[in-house]
Write a protein that holds these residues in place. Structure first.
Motif, PDB file in Angstrom:
ATOM      1  N   GLN A 121       9.174   8.583   2.735  1.00 20.41           N
ATOM      2  CA  GLN A 121       8.117   9.208   3.531  1.00 20.41           C
ATOM      3  C   GLN A 121       7.124   8.165   4.042  1.00 20.41           C
ATOM      4  N   ARG A 122       6.843   7.152   3.218  1.00 25.09           N
ATOM      5  CA  ARG A 122       5.907   6.107   3.625  1.00 25.09           C
ATOM      6  C   ARG A 122       6.472   5.306   4.799  1.00 25.09           C
ATOM      7  N   LYS A 123       7.756   4.963   4.736  1.00 25.71           N
ATOM      8  CA  LYS A 123       8.374   4.218   5.833  1.00 25.71           C
ATOM      9  C   LYS A 123       8.397   5.031   7.119  1.00 25.71           C
ATOM     10  N   SER A 133       3.221   3.431  14.043  1.00 26.77           N
ATOM     11  CA  SER A 133       3.440   2.244  14.873  1.00 26.77           C
ATOM     12  C   SER A 133       3.893   2.632  16.269  1.00 26.77           C
ATOM     13  N   THR A 134       4.798   3.602  16.355  1.00 24.45           N
ATOM     14  CA  THR A 134       5.285   4.060  17.651  1.00 24.45           C
ATOM     15  C   THR A 134       4.150   4.638  18.484  1.00 24.45           C
ATOM     16  N   GLU A 135       3.315   5.462  17.871  1.00 26.73           N
ATOM     17  CA  GLU A 135       2.217   6.076  18.609  1.00 26.73           C
ATOM     18  C   GLU A 135       1.158   5.051  19.011  1.00 26.73           C
ATOM     19  N   LEU A 136       0.915   4.057  18.156  1.00 28.11           N
ATOM     20  CA  LEU A 136      -0.046   3.013  18.511  1.00 28.11           C
ATOM     21  C   LEU A 136       0.451   2.201  19.699  1.00 28.11           C
ATOM     22  N   LEU A 137       1.732   1.858  19.710  1.00 30.61           N
ATOM     23  CA  LEU A 137       2.270   1.100  20.830  1.00 30.61           C
ATOM     24  C   LEU A 137       2.331   1.945  22.094  1.00 30.61           C
ATOM     25  N   LYS A 161      -4.790  -0.095   7.888  1.00 30.88           N
ATOM     26  CA  LYS A 161      -4.524  -1.425   7.347  1.00 30.88           C
ATOM     27  C   LYS A 161      -3.039  -1.617   7.075  1.00 30.88           C
ATOM     28  N   ALA A 162      -2.351  -0.549   6.684  1.00 32.82           N
ATOM     29  CA  ALA A 162      -0.918  -0.657   6.410  1.00 32.82           C
ATOM     30  C   ALA A 162      -0.113  -0.788   7.695  1.00 32.82           C
ATOM     31  N   VAL A 163      -0.526  -0.085   8.746  1.00 34.59           N
ATOM     32  CA  VAL A 163       0.242  -0.109   9.991  1.00 34.59           C
ATOM     33  C   VAL A 163      -0.027  -1.377  10.794  1.00 34.59           C
ATOM     34  N   ARG A 164      -1.115  -2.058  10.505  1.00 32.17           N
ATOM     35  CA  ARG A 164      -1.453  -3.289  11.235  1.00 32.17           C
ATOM     36  C   ARG A 164      -0.350  -4.337  11.115  1.00 32.17           C
ATOM     37  N   SER A 165       0.149  -4.566   9.913  1.00 40.56           N
ATOM     38  CA  SER A 165       1.172  -5.602   9.737  1.00 40.56           C
ATOM     39  C   SER A 165       2.471  -5.226  10.435  1.00 40.56           C
ATOM     40  N   GLU A 166       2.808  -3.931  10.461  1.00 42.28           N
ATOM     41  CA  GLU A 166       4.033  -3.505  11.125  1.00 42.28           C
ATOM     42  C   GLU A 166       3.941  -3.722  12.640  1.00 42.28           C
ATOM     43  N   VAL A 167       2.810  -3.373  13.214  1.00 41.04           N
ATOM     44  CA  VAL A 167       2.642  -3.527  14.662  1.00 41.04           C
ATOM     45  C   VAL A 167       2.604  -5.003  15.044  1.00 41.04           C
ATOM     46  N   PRO A 178       0.848  -1.200   0.000  1.00 36.39           N
ATOM     47  CA  PRO A 178       0.000   0.000   0.000  1.00 36.39           C
ATOM     48  C   PRO A 178       0.880   1.244   0.000  1.00 36.39           C
ATOM     49  N   GLU A 179       0.820   2.027  -1.103  1.00 37.98           N
ATOM     50  CA  GLU A 179       1.767   3.124  -1.278  1.00 37.98           C
ATOM     51  C   GLU A 179       1.343   4.394  -0.558  1.00 37.98           C
ATOM     52  N   LEU A 180       0.078   4.539  -0.211  1.00 37.28           N
ATOM     53  CA  LEU A 180      -0.417   5.654   0.587  1.00 37.28           C
ATOM     54  C   LEU A 180      -0.131   7.010  -0.032  1.00 37.28           C
TER      55      LEU A 180
END
Length: 116
Positions: free
Chosen positions: A16-18, A25-29, A42-48, A8-10
Protein backbone atom coordinates in the motif's frame (compact mmCIF):
# COMPACT_ATOMS: atom_id res chain seq x y z
CA UNK A 1 24.23 -2.82 10.28
CA UNK A 2 21.36 -0.56 9.22
CA UNK A 3 21.02 1.81 12.13
CA UNK A 4 19.06 4.95 11.21
CA UNK A 5 18.45 3.68 7.65
CA UNK A 6 14.72 3.36 7.99
CA UNK A 7 12.07 4.01 5.39
CA UNK A 8 9.16 6.30 6.29
CA UNK A 9 6.44 3.67 6.74
CA UNK A 10 3.48 6.08 6.71
CA UNK A 11 1.40 3.67 8.76
CA UNK A 12 0.82 1.29 5.85
CA UNK A 13 1.99 -2.14 4.68
CA UNK A 14 4.69 -2.20 2.01
CA UNK A 15 2.41 -2.78 -0.98
CA UNK A 16 0.00 0.00 0.00
CA UNK A 17 2.88 2.37 0.77
CA UNK A 18 4.48 1.79 -2.64
CA UNK A 19 1.16 2.30 -4.41
CA UNK A 20 0.55 5.51 -2.45
CA UNK A 21 3.98 6.91 -3.33
CA UNK A 22 3.52 6.00 -7.00
CA UNK A 23 0.13 7.71 -7.10
CA UNK A 24 1.39 10.85 -5.33
CA UNK A 25 4.43 11.01 -7.62
CA UNK A 26 2.26 10.67 -10.72
CA UNK A 27 -0.09 13.42 -9.58
CA UNK A 28 2.78 15.73 -8.62
CA UNK A 29 4.38 15.34 -12.03
CA UNK A 30 1.00 15.82 -13.74
CA UNK A 31 -0.16 18.92 -11.86
CA UNK A 32 3.13 20.37 -10.62
CA UNK A 33 1.79 20.89 -7.10
CA UNK A 34 -0.16 18.82 -4.57
CA UNK A 35 -1.28 19.28 -0.98
CA UNK A 36 -0.67 16.35 1.36
CA UNK A 37 0.58 15.62 4.85
CA UNK A 38 4.11 16.63 5.72
CA UNK A 39 5.32 13.03 6.19
CA UNK A 40 3.96 11.97 2.81
CA UNK A 41 5.49 15.03 1.13
CA UNK A 42 8.91 14.20 2.54
CA UNK A 43 8.56 10.58 1.42
CA UNK A 44 7.44 11.44 -2.11
CA UNK A 45 10.22 14.00 -2.58
CA UNK A 46 12.93 11.38 -3.07
CA UNK A 47 10.80 9.41 -5.54
CA UNK A 48 10.08 12.46 -7.70
CA UNK A 49 13.70 13.58 -7.61
CA UNK A 50 14.74 10.11 -8.81
CA UNK A 51 12.27 10.23 -11.72
CA UNK A 52 13.38 13.73 -12.77
CA UNK A 53 17.01 12.57 -12.69
CA UNK A 54 16.07 9.64 -14.92
CA UNK A 55 14.35 12.05 -17.30
CA UNK A 56 17.47 14.24 -17.41
CA UNK A 57 19.47 11.18 -18.43
CA UNK A 58 17.10 10.63 -21.33
CA UNK A 59 18.34 7.18 -22.34
CA UNK A 60 16.07 4.34 -23.35
CA UNK A 61 16.88 2.42 -20.18
CA UNK A 62 16.00 5.46 -18.06
CA UNK A 63 12.72 5.88 -19.95
CA UNK A 64 11.83 2.24 -19.33
CA UNK A 65 12.60 2.56 -15.62
CA UNK A 66 10.37 5.64 -15.41
CA UNK A 67 7.60 3.84 -17.30
CA UNK A 68 7.82 1.04 -14.77
CA UNK A 69 7.16 3.46 -11.92
CA UNK A 70 4.84 6.21 -13.22
CA UNK A 71 1.28 5.16 -14.06
CA UNK A 72 0.71 7.42 -17.10
CA UNK A 73 2.65 6.65 -20.28
CA UNK A 74 1.96 10.01 -21.95
CA UNK A 75 3.07 11.81 -18.79
CA UNK A 76 6.45 10.06 -18.92
CA UNK A 77 6.95 10.97 -22.58
CA UNK A 78 6.05 14.61 -21.90
CA UNK A 79 8.36 14.68 -18.89
CA UNK A 80 11.30 13.33 -20.90
CA UNK A 81 10.74 15.98 -23.59
CA UNK A 82 10.40 18.98 -21.25
CA UNK A 83 12.86 18.23 -18.46
CA UNK A 84 16.03 19.34 -20.29
CA UNK A 85 14.64 22.83 -20.87
CA UNK A 86 13.37 23.14 -17.31
CA UNK A 87 16.11 21.46 -15.22
CA UNK A 88 19.07 21.24 -17.61
CA UNK A 89 21.51 23.28 -15.51
CA UNK A 90 20.13 22.25 -12.09
CA UNK A 91 21.97 19.42 -10.33
CA UNK A 92 19.25 18.52 -7.84
CA UNK A 93 16.55 20.00 -5.67
CA UNK A 94 13.67 19.76 -8.13
CA UNK A 95 10.94 19.96 -5.47
CA UNK A 96 9.96 22.40 -2.75
CA UNK A 97 7.99 21.60 0.41
CA UNK A 98 6.06 24.47 1.99
CA UNK A 99 4.31 23.90 5.30
CA UNK A 100 0.70 25.05 5.60
CA UNK A 101 -1.92 25.08 8.33
CA UNK A 102 -2.84 21.88 10.11
CA UNK A 103 -5.74 19.79 8.85
CA UNK A 104 -9.00 20.61 10.53
CA UNK A 105 -10.24 17.09 11.26
CA UNK A 106 -7.26 15.47 12.94
CA UNK A 107 -4.74 18.34 13.26
CA UNK A 108 -2.25 16.60 10.98
CA UNK A 109 0.67 18.73 9.74
CA UNK A 110 -0.02 19.60 6.11
CA UNK A 111 2.35 20.70 3.37
CA UNK A 112 2.38 21.69 -0.27
CA UNK A 113 4.97 19.94 -2.42
CA UNK A 114 5.66 21.50 -5.79
CA UNK A 115 8.09 21.26 -8.64
CA UNK A 116 10.57 24.14 -8.72
Amino acid sequence: MRHRCRVPELGKPADQRKALLRALSTELLRHGRITTTQARAKAVRSEVERIVTLAKDGSLAARRRALGYIYDKQLVHALFEQVQNRYGNRSGGYTRIVRTVSRRGDNAKMAIIELV
